[in-house]
Design an enzyme around this catalytic site. Structure first.
Site, PDB file in Angstrom:
ATOM      1  N   HIS A 280       1.284 -20.878 -13.470  1.00  0.00           N
ATOM      2  CA  HIS A 280       0.250 -20.095 -14.156  1.00  0.00           C
ATOM      3  C   HIS A 280       0.192 -18.694 -13.553  1.00  0.00           C
ATOM      4  CE1 HIS A 280      -1.124 -23.981 -15.714  1.00  0.00           C
ATOM      5  NE2 HIS A 280      -1.087 -24.416 -14.475  1.00  0.00           N
TER       6      HIS A 280
ATOM      7  N   HIS B 252       0.851  -1.195   0.000  1.00  0.00           N
ATOM      8  CA  HIS B 252       0.000   0.000   0.000  1.00  0.00           C
ATOM      9  C   HIS B 252       0.887   1.246   0.000  1.00  0.00           C
ATOM     10  CE1 HIS B 252      -3.234   2.715   0.707  1.00  0.00           C
ATOM     11  NE2 HIS B 252      -4.101   1.786   1.069  1.00  0.00           N
TER      12      HIS B 252
ATOM     13  N   HIS C 240      -4.472  -9.183 -13.287  1.00  0.00           N
ATOM     14  CA  HIS C 240      -5.615  -8.274 -13.296  1.00  0.00           C
ATOM     15  C   HIS C 240      -5.790  -7.649 -14.688  1.00  0.00           C
ATOM     16  CE1 HIS C 240      -8.422  -5.170 -12.376  1.00  0.00           C
ATOM     17  NE2 HIS C 240      -7.543  -4.204 -12.523  1.00  0.00           N
TER      18      HIS C 240
ATOM     19  N   ASN D  97     -12.889  -5.066 -17.915  1.00  0.00           N
ATOM     20  CA  ASN D  97     -12.351  -4.919 -16.560  1.00  0.00           C
ATOM     21  C   ASN D  97     -13.527  -4.908 -15.589  1.00  0.00           C
ATOM     22  OD1 ASN D  97     -11.233  -4.127 -14.137  1.00  0.00           O
ATOM     23  ND2 ASN D  97     -10.123  -2.374 -14.951  1.00  0.00           N
TER      24      ASN D  97
END
Length: 458
Positions: free
Chosen positions: A332, A246, A336, A369
């Site tokens: 694999h 973050h 995103h 998306n």
């Protein structure tokens, strides 16, 4: 006899302590029993023609905005079978209602959760923990409470309702469940991840905000997890490790992706020009932490040796930098689907082939998306293509506002070939021979227009 007892009691105590530690360790494991991605009905598909009609309805756009949108859509990697919220089909994107957002979520909840529980044989009464993440919609009562009420779940269920976490929220939800599993035995958890587009469809002309209309589409996923040892033979995946990064303390990263109002008071999602840089920095920091956890020691040593060698040899600094071979520890890659540029950038950073990137590209092409649920559609594609074998390791990577980069590694517990919602999409036709977007063919004439003489045709 006394001597025997003297040695026997400590030995038994040691055995009992060892068994207790083993049992505790086994009960802390996090397994995915099943998951269900949402496939909206065909009457919600955004074809090229209809998408053009939506853009024409926005009276705030001019020729420059049309050219910008054309370039963005053509280069987005999104096809003609993605799904939008119902209110755009009713022509109400300029003034969506609270009920539009609620009905969009209900349609997803009632489809995916119902299918998931029915297929897994788990009753709503068997759910101990419920985690719901929908980033840009907050209701009262919460969406988590809405699900509890609809399915009449137990009074002692633990619920967590997450908002504002963006596209990386589903891995955050998994992390919450993982933490609960470490202190609670025999627990079932339901994670529900989606995004409500209805209240966030932008109808202004700010280029950095209309871009989201080109990328985000309707979707969602419900995931059933457990730490019950009795159910591990039925599980699909086992969580090996999870890392969250973050960069919210850095002002530039914090402001790179945010929900805001434009000058006219229209709400939308702002995507700043510094977003790629913020994503890259978060991605690098995340890899620094998770790489030693998922890669074999020999690969870490090889990479470290090459880095040291490069620093010692001044001539080598002009050549390409050493790269870690992530395929030594990962089978694999579940990336995103933030956009074509995001997939390309992550693929280049990890040294991935087109075969590795195919699931993310096809998910972006078919579903767009879908925010935090995107990575589960990518997972479903690989399952439908029968890529998963027992023992394989799957690396998930997601990005989100904040700015955040979250990743985790799953181990395939058994051979998988169901395919989830992809089995309804004629999986054999993927990948298609071409991903050329028909927008350029239909609207390419806009690039030849002059701003002083341009008139939008009827």
């Amino acid at each position: 006899m006394d001597h025997l007892l003297f040695y026997l009691f400590p030995l038994l105590s040691l055995v009992l302590i060892t068994l207790k530690i083993i049992d505790k360790k086994r009960s802390q494991c996090c397994y995915i029993l099943d998951y269900q991605c949402h496939k909206p009905t065909d009457d919600r598909k955004l074809s090229t023609e209809f998408s053009g009609d939506i853009i024409k309805r926005n009276k705030n756009l001019g020729l420059n905005e049309y050219k910008f949108l054309l370039k963005a859509i053509v280069g987005s990697g999104i096809g003609e079978e993605t799904y939008g919220p119902r209110m755009v089909f009713h022509g109400r994107e300029n003034n969506p209602t609270y009920e539009d957002g609620i009905s969009e979520m209900d349609e997803f909840f009632n489809d995916s959760i119902e299918k998931l529980l029915s297929r897994s044989g788990v009753s709503p009464q068997d759910i101990d923990v419920l985690v719901v993440n929908v980033a840009t919609m907050t209701t009262s009562p919460s969406l988590a409470s809405r699900i509890v009420n609809h399915y009449k779940m137990r009074e002692d269920i633990k619920t967590y309702n997450i908002t504002g976490m963006g596209c990386s929220a589903s891995i955050i939800s998994i992390n919450i469940v993982e933490s609960i599993f470490k202190c609670r035995k025999n627990t079932n958890a339901l994670v529900v991840t989606s995004e409500s587009l209805s209240p966030n469809w932008y109808s202004g002309n700010h280029k950095s905000m209309i871009l989201t209309n080109c990328l985000f589409r309707s979707g969602g996923c419900a995931i059933l997890l457990t730490n019950k040892a009795s159910l591990r033979d039925r599980a699909m995946f086992k969580l090996k490790c999870l890392v969250r990064t973050h960069h919210g303390a850095k002002d530039e990263a914090y402001a790179s992706c945010t929900q805001m109002e434009d000058e006219e008071g229209r709400i939308g999602i702002y995507l700043g020009k510094n977003l790629p840089k913020a994503a890259t920095r978060a991605f690098i920091d995340n890899l620094k932490v998770i790489s030693p956890k998922i890669l074999p020691v020999r690969e870490i040593i090889r990479y470290a040796f090459l880095v040291i060698l490069r620093k010692m040899n001044t001539n080598s600094k002009k050549g390409p930098r050493p790269m870690i071979n992530f395929k030594t520890g990962v089978d694999h890659f579940c990336l995103h689907t933030g956009g074509k540029a995001v997939i390309d950038a992550v693929g280049n950073s990890l040294g991935l082939s087109e075969h590795d990137l195919e699931p993310a590209r096809m998910t972006l092409h078919r579903f767009g998306n879908t925010s935090a649920s995107s990575i589960w559609y990518v997972l479903g594609y690989m399952e439908a293509k029968k890529r998963f074998k027992k023992g394989d390791r799957v690396f998930m990577i997601s990005f989100g506002a904040g700015f955040k980069c979250n990743s985790c590694l799953w181990e395939v517990v058994r051979d998988l070939d169901d395919g989830n919602c992809w089995k309804e999409c004629d999986i054999d036709k993927y990948p298609p021979k071409t991903l050329v977007n028909p927008f350029m063919e239909q609207y390419g004439w806009l690039n030849d227009e002059d701003i002083d003489t341009f008139v939008l045709p009827d």
